[in-house]
Write an enzyme that holds these catalytic residues in place. Structure first.
Site, PDB file in Angstrom:
ATOM      1  N   ASN A 173      11.932  -3.304   1.244  1.00 15.93           N
ATOM      2  CA  ASN A 173      10.745  -2.696   1.824  1.00 15.93           C
ATOM      3  C   ASN A 173      10.181  -3.671   2.852  1.00 15.93           C
ATOM      4  OD1 ASN A 173       9.970  -0.262  -0.210  1.00 15.93           O
ATOM      5  ND2 ASN A 173      10.854  -1.964  -1.346  1.00 15.93           N
TER       6      ASN A 173
ATOM      7  N   CYS B 174       7.369   1.793  -8.492  1.00  8.12           N
ATOM      8  CA  CYS B 174       6.511   2.453  -7.504  1.00  8.12           C
ATOM      9  C   CYS B 174       5.088   2.359  -8.027  1.00  8.12           C
ATOM     10  CB  CYS B 174       6.918   3.909  -7.307  1.00  8.12           C
ATOM     11  SG  CYS B 174       5.852   4.782  -6.128  1.00  8.12           S
TER      12      CYS B 174
ATOM     13  N   CYS C 257       1.881   2.181  -0.137  1.00  6.06           N
ATOM     14  CA  CYS C 257       2.962   1.700  -1.007  1.00  6.06           C
ATOM     15  C   CYS C 257       2.356   0.649  -1.924  1.00  6.06           C
ATOM     16  CB  CYS C 257       4.100   1.107  -0.178  1.00  6.06           C
ATOM     17  SG  CYS C 257       5.438   0.397  -1.184  1.00  6.06           S
ATOM     18  N   GLY C 258       2.269   0.976  -3.212  1.00  8.60           N
ATOM     19  CA  GLY C 258       1.633   0.082  -4.163  1.00  8.60           C
ATOM     20  C   GLY C 258       2.365  -1.229  -4.334  1.00  8.60           C
TER      21      GLY C 258
END
Length: 290
Positions: free
Chosen positions: A202, A82, A229-230
């Site tokens: 994702n 994350c 969202c990194g």
């Protein structure tokens, strides 16, 4: 841990992607402040009855780095990476050690986080995995920069030909004219759980604004729609370069704000830089949620 002992936590966010962070370390390295399970994570992450967050982060002792970061999504599942949480933890560990640069161990490997003079946090997110078996995909594709996957009529698909990559977790990036023109809340769950992605994925909708700027929206695996969202930003810069859309340095605009991204040519490492926010400190009794 006694059920009567309060558990301290920090609420932090990176561009609106928010986290409950619990320092689980005790002087006895064989002990933990709290033992977590999926039911507990879901209860804490619940925005109506819990504290509310996209991910819950546990900080643990590490023999290889300054800290080990354990990451749970809001549905209770453990995930390996994350990016926004890494930036938050990088800032926290810098406060603890007094050093600008520190190392963070995750299930995806070792990451290096640096607090810049501007206050932004830069994280070396490592090297992306591009092979179909490393993402992983359910079937073989020689070129993962554009795979056969589409939504909508076969002769006029709404979404098609995404680029896929693993940046600590699987990502699927569709190139669109307008990320807001698609109901990502509807197509996101279907694509996340598509048979093509045995470990789920994702899902990102990306628009190229210029050779050094991209706008995206993200459906995050196990969390849903997110303001930032990194790892999706990491996936986007890699996919953009592979498709010839941008240069290796680009600004990625998310609903929560921008991230400065670079996929370095010298070593293929992905560098992610952006702001973080410490919202507040609190504590809860374990019996409050489970």
């Amino acid at each position: 841990m006694s059920n009567s002992s309060p558990v301290p936590f920090l609420k932090m966010n990176g561009l609106g992607n928010d986290f409950v962070i619990i320092d689980n370390r005790l002087p006895d390295r064989s002990a933990r402040l709290v033992e977590m399970n999926d039911r507990m994570v879901r209860a804490i992450a619940d925005r109506e009855t819990g504290i509310g967050c996209d991910q819950l982060i546990l900080l643990e002792h590490s023999d290889r780095a300054d800290i080990f970061m354990m990451i749970y999504n809001a549905k209770g599942g453990e995930v390996d990476a994350c990016g926004n949480a890494t930036r938050c933890v990088g800032w926290l560990i810098s406060q603890e050690t007094g050093r600008a640069t520190n190392t963070i161990e995750t299930n995806a490997g070792l990451l290096v986080a640096t607090v810049l003079p501007s206050g932004d946090i830069s994280v070396d997110m490592g090297v992306p995995r591009l092979g179909w078996q490393d993402i992983p995909l359910a079937e073989e594709f020689h070129d993962t920069s554009q795979i056969e996957l589409q939504i909508g009529p076969i002769d006029a698909p709404v979404l098609h030909s995404p680029c896929v990559v693993n940046v600590g977790n699987p990502h699927c990036v569709f190139w669109v004219d307008d990320p807001d023109a698609h109901d990502l809340a509807q197509v996101g769950p279907f694509l996340e759980n598509h048979i093509m992605f045995p470990e789920r994925a994702n899902i990102t909708l990306a628009r190229v604004d210029s050779e050094n700027e991209i706008t995206i929206r993200v459906w995050e695996r196990g969390a849903g729609l997110t303001r930032a969202c990194g790892t999706a930003a990491c996936a986007t810069i890699v996919c953009a370069v592979r498709r010839g859309h941008t240069k290796r340095k680009a600004r990625i605009n998310l609903p929560g704000g921008p991230l400065q991204m670079e996929w370095r040519e010298s070593d293929d490492h992905i560098m992610m830089t952006g702001a973080i926010e410490l919202e507040y400190a609190g504590e809860f009794q374990p019996g409050d949620f489970f």
